[in-house]
Design a protein around this motif. Structure first.
Motif, mmCIF file in Angstrom:
data_model
loop_
_atom_site.group_PDB
_atom_site.id
_atom_site.type_symbol
_atom_site.label_atom_id
_atom_site.label_comp_id
_atom_site.label_asym_id
_atom_site.label_seq_id
_atom_site.Cartn_x
_atom_site.Cartn_y
_atom_site.Cartn_z
ATOM 1 N N LEU A 65 0.830 -1.210 0.000
ATOM 2 C CA LEU A 65 0.000 0.000 0.000
ATOM 3 C C LEU A 65 0.866 1.263 0.000
ATOM 4 N N VAL A 66 2.040 1.177 0.612
ATOM 5 C CA VAL A 66 2.974 2.300 0.555
ATOM 6 C C VAL A 66 3.462 2.470 -0.882
ATOM 7 N N ALA A 67 3.825 1.349 -1.521
ATOM 8 C CA ALA A 67 4.320 1.410 -2.906
ATOM 9 C C ALA A 67 3.276 2.026 -3.822
ATOM 10 N N ASN A 68 2.007 1.813 -3.512
ATOM 11 C CA ASN A 68 0.946 2.340 -4.351
ATOM 12 C C ASN A 68 0.380 3.670 -3.850
ATOM 13 N N ASP A 69 1.080 4.267 -2.894
ATOM 14 C CA ASP A 69 0.779 5.627 -2.486
ATOM 15 C C ASP A 69 -0.527 5.775 -1.714
#
Lengths: 491, 491
Positions: A65-69
């Motif tokens: 979820l961090v990678a996808n902002d």
């Protein structure tokens, strides 16, 4: 503000990994405005304990979820809804209202009601599915298809996947069709003579649009592939049926004022009759004499296993009167929606313009994945495997038909994937099919092949493409048993 | 008999792994009849030495060919062409002949010639591509698309991938459209009110077929999306142009005898004008008063980044007069060919019947992969990333336009991916584009938006969806420079 663990729950009916479900919970909540930018997510330890799942699952979900902002990580402080996460819409959602338009009047051109399916949607749950045209998971080379599709998703094929290619086809697929498939049908073609289509349905429809008008006459076989009948009816041309015999369409019965003749010479649909070469030549001569065109639907040509396949009608066509139609629905799978037309260049040019207008082009990924499947030899191996299995199933079915005294209505020297059958005297095929369904047996009553008001209600199709060889004898036995029971009631 | 190593060679231009090339060499030779069943392949050691490649590559290729039944392994004796390998065709291949048919006469319905593209096929090779509607590899989340596509290729989705689903759509995709996308547009819909299409082109074409006849009148904006103009021309209905102003289509200019009005309210194509809410209400009232229908093409709605997006016209539609059209061409990629129509159920039913007739259904894989991309939040992250990048590019383009004295022909409070521009006095946009092409700059002259014979030859579209932010200033500088040079010649 911290988001409470109580906001999280798991749905036991969710089809997917725990990690994915967790991610969807978070993205759904952010998009619905329940979780807002800057709010802190529960700790991975706390959430894992609350949900009874492993901590690593939570951590992996958060990382993704961090990678996808959606989330941002602030080191030891934990995970927060990202300030740049997608926002929910800012306006209220209205309530649904019913249309007050008089649609009976508003609709300018009414389409024919599509024929009702002869099989239930959950046919895979039946033990004896003698149904036609679906993919057998036991025979399809799913693993290599995945490999080819994955390859076609790679960086090297980025343009082929993503681009709007307007009227163009994938040159690699066209090349494979020309070098790999057409030679087996005795057909030589240039890339300008090939058009990729959304399956045979789309090809037949486009040919009817381009070649027919309200003043022209189309000839179809009787009985006939139902989708073609619907297409011709909707195109509003004149139509004529010509009855087939044990050798397919008799050329001398084609009226001289025909403009376009639609035929299935390799094996007639649905009787499976194969047109002998002499008749094919006679049909081409008649076309030349009376100046009509021929559309050759060479469906299932890959399944010519009982005899050496005869070359396509198109391969005998010196005058360029034949539009040839092939499909990957049987050799690969129908959900792919991939076929092709081979015809003289002026006709292909018109078909291409029509395709551009109606849908632009065929999705690039599907074309490229198929090109790889062909180029790497998987198509041939696939067809070979299917033909071998079908030959065995056909032989077992034939014996069971004889043993149980069922009545064949057509025979074929070709192979294919089905038998054309006649119900017992006085028994309606549709009634027989209904009764059998309760006994786990699916057969296909053949009314649609005859057209509205012309169904003798006596025929059915018995396909062996989706049933195991071991289940065939018992399935046939049940068909015979129900047929006899209904015959006694009728008598 | 043994096959000599000399029969093998490598093609340095081959695009693929050595292993794959080797496999194709073998399958091609078997299918062409050059290698025959029972013949022995060269040893892996000998072939590796001959080709100058590693032995493991040869062994892997052979192993894969055994798995696919082209070769058989006989332990220490080596590899042989399998007895059950696919056979080459048994008939001779004819020579190609030219068609003797008079195609000018044979073609019953001629299609409009598709408009010539405004950009070269190899546009990716240009340094300053101000071109519209293609995917930017730097922005598209290719990795997660691959993940979702791969997931949709799995065993669990076998039926969704392979089945002939006749008129049905993927329920998972429809669910995602309803729950995930439409709420952002203020639209509430039931699954029976949604139809998946082959992109916006297919949706517009189907709507024209179903709603228009030769006695009905379609209204389009002027200037207008060229594909819509072609569709309406081919459908042979009456057409009327209504000129747009800085707020899009003026409702009071829609003639009372209109039957269907095609509009782009969120941002007009191509001027990017946004229709204010008051006008939207006025258009709906006029539709009610004069009993016409509205087709709302909400293309690029995801890119409303300069202001909060206004709700769709459809969301204000209480009478059910609006057919709403969305597409994944911009948010995902145009080669996907995926769009959808949201409209009252009686209209969707007709559109579905037409779709069944023309192409049956949308390929299952494409629908399911997109459903996953939406469900897992990648779509939102993708749109968010694009909007952020476009906002930056737009700002840089706007400054460069001012600095270099280029003339804006339309402005938008919306965002989007392009500017609508006017060429300098006396300069034809097409000439400007030609000259710029030699200088690595691609712009799009806008003749097609006006229609044949009505092109003022003054406008062009300047898109920033495929150019890096750092290249924009120099690209604009070159446009200004060439414009001035041409202006001097003209003066």
């Amino acid at each position: 503000m911290a988001i409470a663990v109580e906001q999280f729950f798991l749905d036991p009916s969710y089809r997917g990994t725990l990690q994915r479900q967790l991610q969807e919970r978070v993205t759904d909540a952010i998009l619905a405005g329940r979780f807002r930018p800057g709010e802190r997510l529960p700790s991975s330890r706390g959430l894992a304990r609350h949900l009874g799942i492993s901590r690593i699952t939570v951590t992996l979900a958060y990382t993704d979820l961090v990678a996808n902002d959606y989330l941002s990580s602030r080191g030891r402080s934990g995970y927060f809804v990202s300030d740049s996460a997608p926002r929910p819409p800012s306006f209220p959602i209205p309530v649904r209202t019913a249309s007050t338009v008089d649609w009976t009047r508003a609709i300018g051109q009414r389409m024919p009601e599509p024929k009702i399916l002869n099989r239930p949607e959950d046919w895979r749950g039946y033990r004896y599915p003698f149904i036609y045209g679906q993919t057998d998971a036991r025979l399809f080379d799913h693993q290599n298809w995945r490999k080819c599709a994955l390859q076609a998703l790679g960086t090297r094929d980025f343009a082929a996947l993503t681009e709007d290619s307007y009227g163009r086809d994938d040159p690699q697929l066209v090349d494979q069709i020309i070098r790999h498939i057409l030679p087996r049908r005795g057909i030589v073609a240039d890339p300008s003579e090939v058009l990729v289509t959304m399956g045979a349905q789309n090809a037949l429809w486009m040919l009817a649009q381009v070649l027919l008008t309200q003043r022209r006459t189309a000839v179809m076989e009787f009985p006939c592939y139902p989708a073609l009948r619907e297409i011709l009816e909707q195109s509003r041309c004149n139509t004529l049926d010509v009855a087939v015999d044990g050798q397919g369409l008799p050329p001398e019965d084609v009226p001289p004022d025909a403009d376009v003749v639609f035929v299935t010479p390799s094996h007639h649909c649905p009787t499976s009759a194969t047109m002998p070469v002499a008749r094919r030549r006679a049909l081409l001569e008649r076309a030349e004499a009376h100046d009509f065109l021929i559309v050759e639907d060479d469906y299932e040509f890959e399944l010519a296993f009982t005899n050496a396949p005869s070359p396509a009608l198109k391969s005998l066509d010196r005058a360029g009167r034949v539009a040839y139609l092939g499909s990957f629905a049987k050799s690969l799978f129908p959900g792919l929606r991939l076929g092709y037309v081979v015809a003289p260049e002026p006709l292909i040019r018109e078909l291409r313009a029509l395709r551009s207008l109606t849908l632009r082009h065929i999705p690039g990924h599907i074309q490229r994945a198929t090109a790889y499947f062909l180029a790497q030899g998987h198509y041939d191996a696939q067809v070979h495997k299917m033909a071998r299995a079908y030959r065995e199933r056909r032989a077992v079915t034939e014996i069971a038909i004889q043993t149980n005294g069922l009545t064949l209505a057509g025979a074929s020297g070709f192979g294919g994937s089905s038998f054309w059958m006649q119900a017992p005297d006085g028994v309606q095929a549709a009634t027989l099919a209904d009764r059998l369904r309760a006994r786990q047996v699916l057969i296909e009553p053949a009314g649609a092949f005859f057209g509205t008001g012309r169904d003798p209600e006596t025929h059915y199709r018995l396909a062996y493409s989706s049933i195991t060889v071991t289940d065939i004898p018992e399935g046939i036995r049940r068909i015979a048993e129900e047929g006899r029971a209904l015959g006694h009631t009728a008598a």
